[in-house]
Each structure stands twice: as structure tokens, then as C-alpha cells.
Design an enzyme around this catalytic site. Sequence first.
Site, PDB file in Angstrom:
ATOM      1  N   ASN A   7      -1.678  -6.376   1.631  1.00 39.78           N
ATOM      2  CA  ASN A   7      -2.695  -5.411   2.636  1.00 39.78           C
ATOM      3  C   ASN A   7      -4.481  -4.377   1.395  1.00 39.78           C
ATOM      4  O   ASN A   7      -2.947  -4.284   0.585  1.00 39.78           O
ATOM      5  CB  ASN A   7      -1.343  -4.150   3.407  1.00 39.78           C
ATOM      6  CG  ASN A   7      -2.783  -3.631   4.303  1.00 39.78           C
ATOM      7  OD1 ASN A   7      -3.577  -2.896   3.966  1.00 39.78           O
ATOM      8  ND2 ASN A   7      -2.216  -3.101   5.281  1.00 39.78           N
ATOM      9  N   GLU A   8      -4.549  -4.978   1.769  1.00 40.01           N
ATOM     10  CA  GLU A   8      -6.601  -4.479   0.961  1.00 40.01           C
ATOM     11  C   GLU A   8      -6.685  -3.110   1.140  1.00 40.01           C
ATOM     12  O   GLU A   8      -6.842  -2.649   0.738  1.00 40.01           O
ATOM     13  CB  GLU A   8      -7.335  -4.928   1.819  1.00 40.01           C
ATOM     14  CG  GLU A   8      -7.093  -6.795   1.064  1.00 40.01           C
ATOM     15  CD  GLU A   8      -8.642  -7.953   0.772  1.00 40.01           C
ATOM     16  OE1 GLU A   8      -9.234  -7.134   1.438  1.00 40.01           O
ATOM     17  OE2 GLU A   8      -8.318  -9.108   0.835  1.00 40.01           O
ATOM     18  N   GLY A   9      -6.671  -2.470   2.646  1.00 41.95           N
ATOM     19  CA  GLY A   9      -6.995  -1.300   3.195  1.00 41.95           C
ATOM     20  C   GLY A   9      -5.424  -0.849   2.192  1.00 41.95           C
ATOM     21  O   GLY A   9      -6.233   0.223   1.835  1.00 41.95           O
ATOM     22  N   ASP A  67       5.730   1.103   2.115  1.00 36.74           N
ATOM     23  CA  ASP A  67       5.652  -0.219   3.431  1.00 36.74           C
ATOM     24  C   ASP A  67       6.136   1.392   3.922  1.00 36.74           C
ATOM     25  O   ASP A  67       5.762   2.928   4.384  1.00 36.74           O
ATOM     26  CB  ASP A  67       7.730  -0.567   4.089  1.00 36.74           C
ATOM     27  CG  ASP A  67       7.558  -1.373   4.666  1.00 36.74           C
ATOM     28  OD1 ASP A  67       7.081  -2.186   5.150  1.00 36.74           O
ATOM     29  OD2 ASP A  67       8.696  -0.678   5.810  1.00 36.74           O
ATOM     30  N   TYR A 152      -4.609   1.102  12.387  1.00 32.72           N
ATOM     31  CA  TYR A 152      -4.062   2.539  13.738  1.00 32.72           C
ATOM     32  C   TYR A 152      -4.871   3.212  13.796  1.00 32.72           C
ATOM     33  O   TYR A 152      -4.863   3.510  14.804  1.00 32.72           O
ATOM     34  CB  TYR A 152      -2.176   2.298  13.751  1.00 32.72           C
ATOM     35  CG  TYR A 152      -2.061   1.384  14.574  1.00 32.72           C
ATOM     36  CD1 TYR A 152      -1.789   0.478  15.685  1.00 32.72           C
ATOM     37  CD2 TYR A 152      -0.950   0.581  13.059  1.00 32.72           C
ATOM     38  CE1 TYR A 152      -1.091  -0.271  16.360  1.00 32.72           C
ATOM     39  CE2 TYR A 152      -0.192  -0.637  13.655  1.00 32.72           C
ATOM     40  CZ  TYR A 152      -0.077  -1.019  15.054  1.00 32.72           C
ATOM     41  OH  TYR A 152       0.337  -1.924  15.351  1.00 32.72           O
ATOM     42  N   ARG A 177       0.438   8.314   3.104  1.00 34.72           N
ATOM     43  CA  ARG A 177       0.389   7.573   1.776  1.00 34.72           C
ATOM     44  C   ARG A 177      -0.066   8.473   0.346  1.00 34.72           C
ATOM     45  O   ARG A 177       0.400   8.283  -0.760  1.00 34.72           O
ATOM     46  CB  ARG A 177      -0.795   5.887   1.943  1.00 34.72           C
ATOM     47  CG  ARG A 177      -0.007   5.735   0.489  1.00 34.72           C
ATOM     48  CD  ARG A 177      -0.805   4.035   1.122  1.00 34.72           C
ATOM     49  NE  ARG A 177      -0.418   3.202   2.125  1.00 34.72           N
ATOM     50  CZ  ARG A 177      -0.684   3.439   3.330  1.00 34.72           C
ATOM     51  NH1 ARG A 177      -2.123   4.110   3.483  1.00 34.72           N
ATOM     52  NH2 ARG A 177      -0.254   2.668   4.697  1.00 34.72           N
TER      53      ARG A 177
HETATM   54  P1  ITT Z   1       2.593  -5.560   3.065  1.00 36.78           P
HETATM   55  O1  ITT Z   1       3.520  -5.456   3.368  1.00 36.78           O
HETATM   56  O2  ITT Z   1       2.041  -6.804   2.024  1.00 36.78           O
HETATM   57  O3  ITT Z   1       2.411  -3.880   1.593  1.00 36.78           O
HETATM   58  P2  ITT Z   1       1.944  -4.811   5.857  1.00 36.78           P
HETATM   59  O4  ITT Z   1       0.343  -4.753   6.183  1.00 36.78           O
HETATM   60  O5  ITT Z   1       2.354  -5.632   6.260  1.00 36.78           O
HETATM   61  O6  ITT Z   1       1.667  -5.230   3.924  1.00 36.78           O
HETATM   62  P3  ITT Z   1       3.551  -2.783   6.386  1.00 36.78           P
HETATM   63  O7  ITT Z   1       5.114  -4.034   6.446  1.00 36.78           O
HETATM   64  O8  ITT Z   1       4.251  -1.501   5.374  1.00 36.78           O
HETATM   65  O9  ITT Z   1       2.579  -3.758   5.083  1.00 36.78           O
HETATM   66  O10 ITT Z   1       3.096  -2.767   7.509  1.00 36.78           O
HETATM   67  C1  ITT Z   1       2.415  -1.224   7.771  1.00 36.78           C
HETATM   68  C2  ITT Z   1       1.841  -1.562   9.194  1.00 36.78           C
HETATM   69  O11 ITT Z   1       1.904   0.017   9.764  1.00 36.78           O
HETATM   70  C3  ITT Z   1       0.204  -1.811   8.501  1.00 36.78           C
HETATM   71  O12 ITT Z   1       0.444  -3.231   8.610  1.00 36.78           O
HETATM   72  C4  ITT Z   1      -0.844  -1.020   9.600  1.00 36.78           C
HETATM   73  O13 ITT Z   1      -0.498  -1.486  10.885  1.00 36.78           O
HETATM   74  C5  ITT Z   1       0.492   0.103   9.354  1.00 36.78           C
HETATM   75  N1  ITT Z   1      -0.386   1.124   9.242  1.00 36.78           N
HETATM   76  C6  ITT Z   1       0.802   1.921   7.817  1.00 36.78           C
HETATM   77  N2  ITT Z   1      -0.604   2.717   7.432  1.00 36.78           N
HETATM   78  C7  ITT Z   1      -1.116   2.869   7.948  1.00 36.78           C
HETATM   79  C8  ITT Z   1      -2.483   3.830   7.337  1.00 36.78           C
HETATM   80  O14 ITT Z   1      -2.617   4.035   6.708  1.00 36.78           O
HETATM   81  N3  ITT Z   1      -3.846   3.481   8.436  1.00 36.78           N
HETATM   82  C9  ITT Z   1      -3.370   2.604   9.787  1.00 36.78           C
HETATM   83  N4  ITT Z   1      -2.550   2.133  10.125  1.00 36.78           N
HETATM   84  C10 ITT Z   1      -1.429   1.823   8.930  1.00 36.78           C
END
Ligand code: ITT
Length: 193
Positions: A7-9, A67, A152, A177
Site C-alpha cells: 500500500n503506497e499510502g 495491519d 477512507y 499509524r
Molecule cells: P498491505 O496489507 O499490503 O499493507 P492493505 O491496504 O491491504 O495493504 P490492510 O489489509 O492493513 O492493508 O488494510 C487496511 C485498510 O484500512 C486500507 O486499505 C484502508 O482502506 C484502511 N485504512 C487503514 N489506515 C488508513 C488510513 O490512515 N487512512 C485511510 N484508510 C486507512
Amino acid sequence: IIFATGNEGKMREIRLILADLGLPILSMKEAGAEPEIVENGSTFGENATIKAMTIHKVTGKSAISDDSGLCVDYLDGRPGVYSARYQGEDTPYPEKIAALLAELKDAAPEERTARFTSAICFVGEDSTPHLFEASCEGTIGYECRGENGFGYDPIFYVGERSFAQLSGEEKDAMSHRGKALRLFAEELPQLLK
Ligand code: ITT
């Protein structure tokens, strides 16, 4: 340290938050390690451990993972660990957000409380997982605001502003985070001993 995320964000935020540590942090792509990771845990901590342990095992290097997800009280904590998979993994965020707002259409302002949670897992050379978890309380708004951040962020409000209206530094100072990574950073000298 390899950061076990696609996840690049997240990667952007992690680099900013941990910049002061002076530790080289590589993405999975940069490390040339992109194994399939099966996130079949039922908690943020379990899934974070699965991600960091998988990358540690594949590379033999120290690994860290995040996560995270959005837990909405009116939806009994959903989407929670399924936040990335809500409405389908590949569904664009404007659609996921529209579906979430539709689920909340009858929720009164005081019923729209929610929190983001992040579990950070660090696995060092001794292969032992260490977890750091933190949350950020907020509310789900009625419309998207702001252009920053990811996921979100446009509907998650702390006070009057959404996470997407905050600068990177402002978000990190209060985010799930940011808090969890600072707990990790405090512990790091011990972990590297
Ligand atoms: P990795 O597992 O590769 O790290 P992922 O996006 O699949 O990437 P997760 O399974 O941890 O990661 O899912 C987290 C999701 O929760 C993420 O994709 C967003 O939809 C949401 N999320 C988590 N932190 C967030 C944030 O700071 N701002 C907005 N949405 C967030």
C-alpha cells in the site's frame, strides 16, 4: 528493515514518521520480495504478524508491517480487518465510501463514532514478533472532504476536519499509524540490542 506492505499510502506515511530514526526502510518492491501473503487472521495483530513473519522468512531480514482498518460503532465494528476488502478488494475507494455512507444513512450524528486502528509488527533477527497497537477516535461524516491521504480519509473526521484535509504531518501527529509507529520507535533501541 523491509516494510511488508503493498500500500503506497502507508509506505509514504511510514517513511515520513520514521525519517528521524536514520534507518534504511525498503518497500517489498525495492527489496525484490513480493510473495503472496494470506491475511487470514481475525485481528489486526494477527494479520500484522502474518505479514511481517512472511517477509522475514522469505528474505532473512528484519521486517515491519502494518495491519489497520476502520471500525464503525454503528456497524458493530465493521469493516474492521476487512477494510481493504470491503465491497471487494479492487473496488475503487469512492465506491467503497459511498457504500459505507449508505449503510450509515439512518445514523444520527452521535451514532457515527468510529476509530482507525493500526497494529505494527516488527520481526528482528531473532525471528520474534513484537506488536505495537494504537487507535485514533473520530466520526464518519456525511460527505467526502479533502484531497490528501488515502483510503477512507475523506470521510473520517477528527473535530471539524477530515483526515484528507490534514497535511501529512498533521495526520501523523494524531493518527493510529503515527501513534503505533512512535511506540515502535521508542522500543527500537531495545529491540536492536
Ligand atoms: P498491505 O496489507 O499490503 O499493507 P492493505 O491496504 O491491504 O495493504 P490492510 O489489509 O492493513 O492493508 O488494510 C487496511 C485498510 O484500512 C486500507 O486499505 C484502508 O482502506 C484502511 N485504512 C487503514 N489506515 C488508513 C488510513 O490512515 N487512512 C485511510 N484508510 C486507512
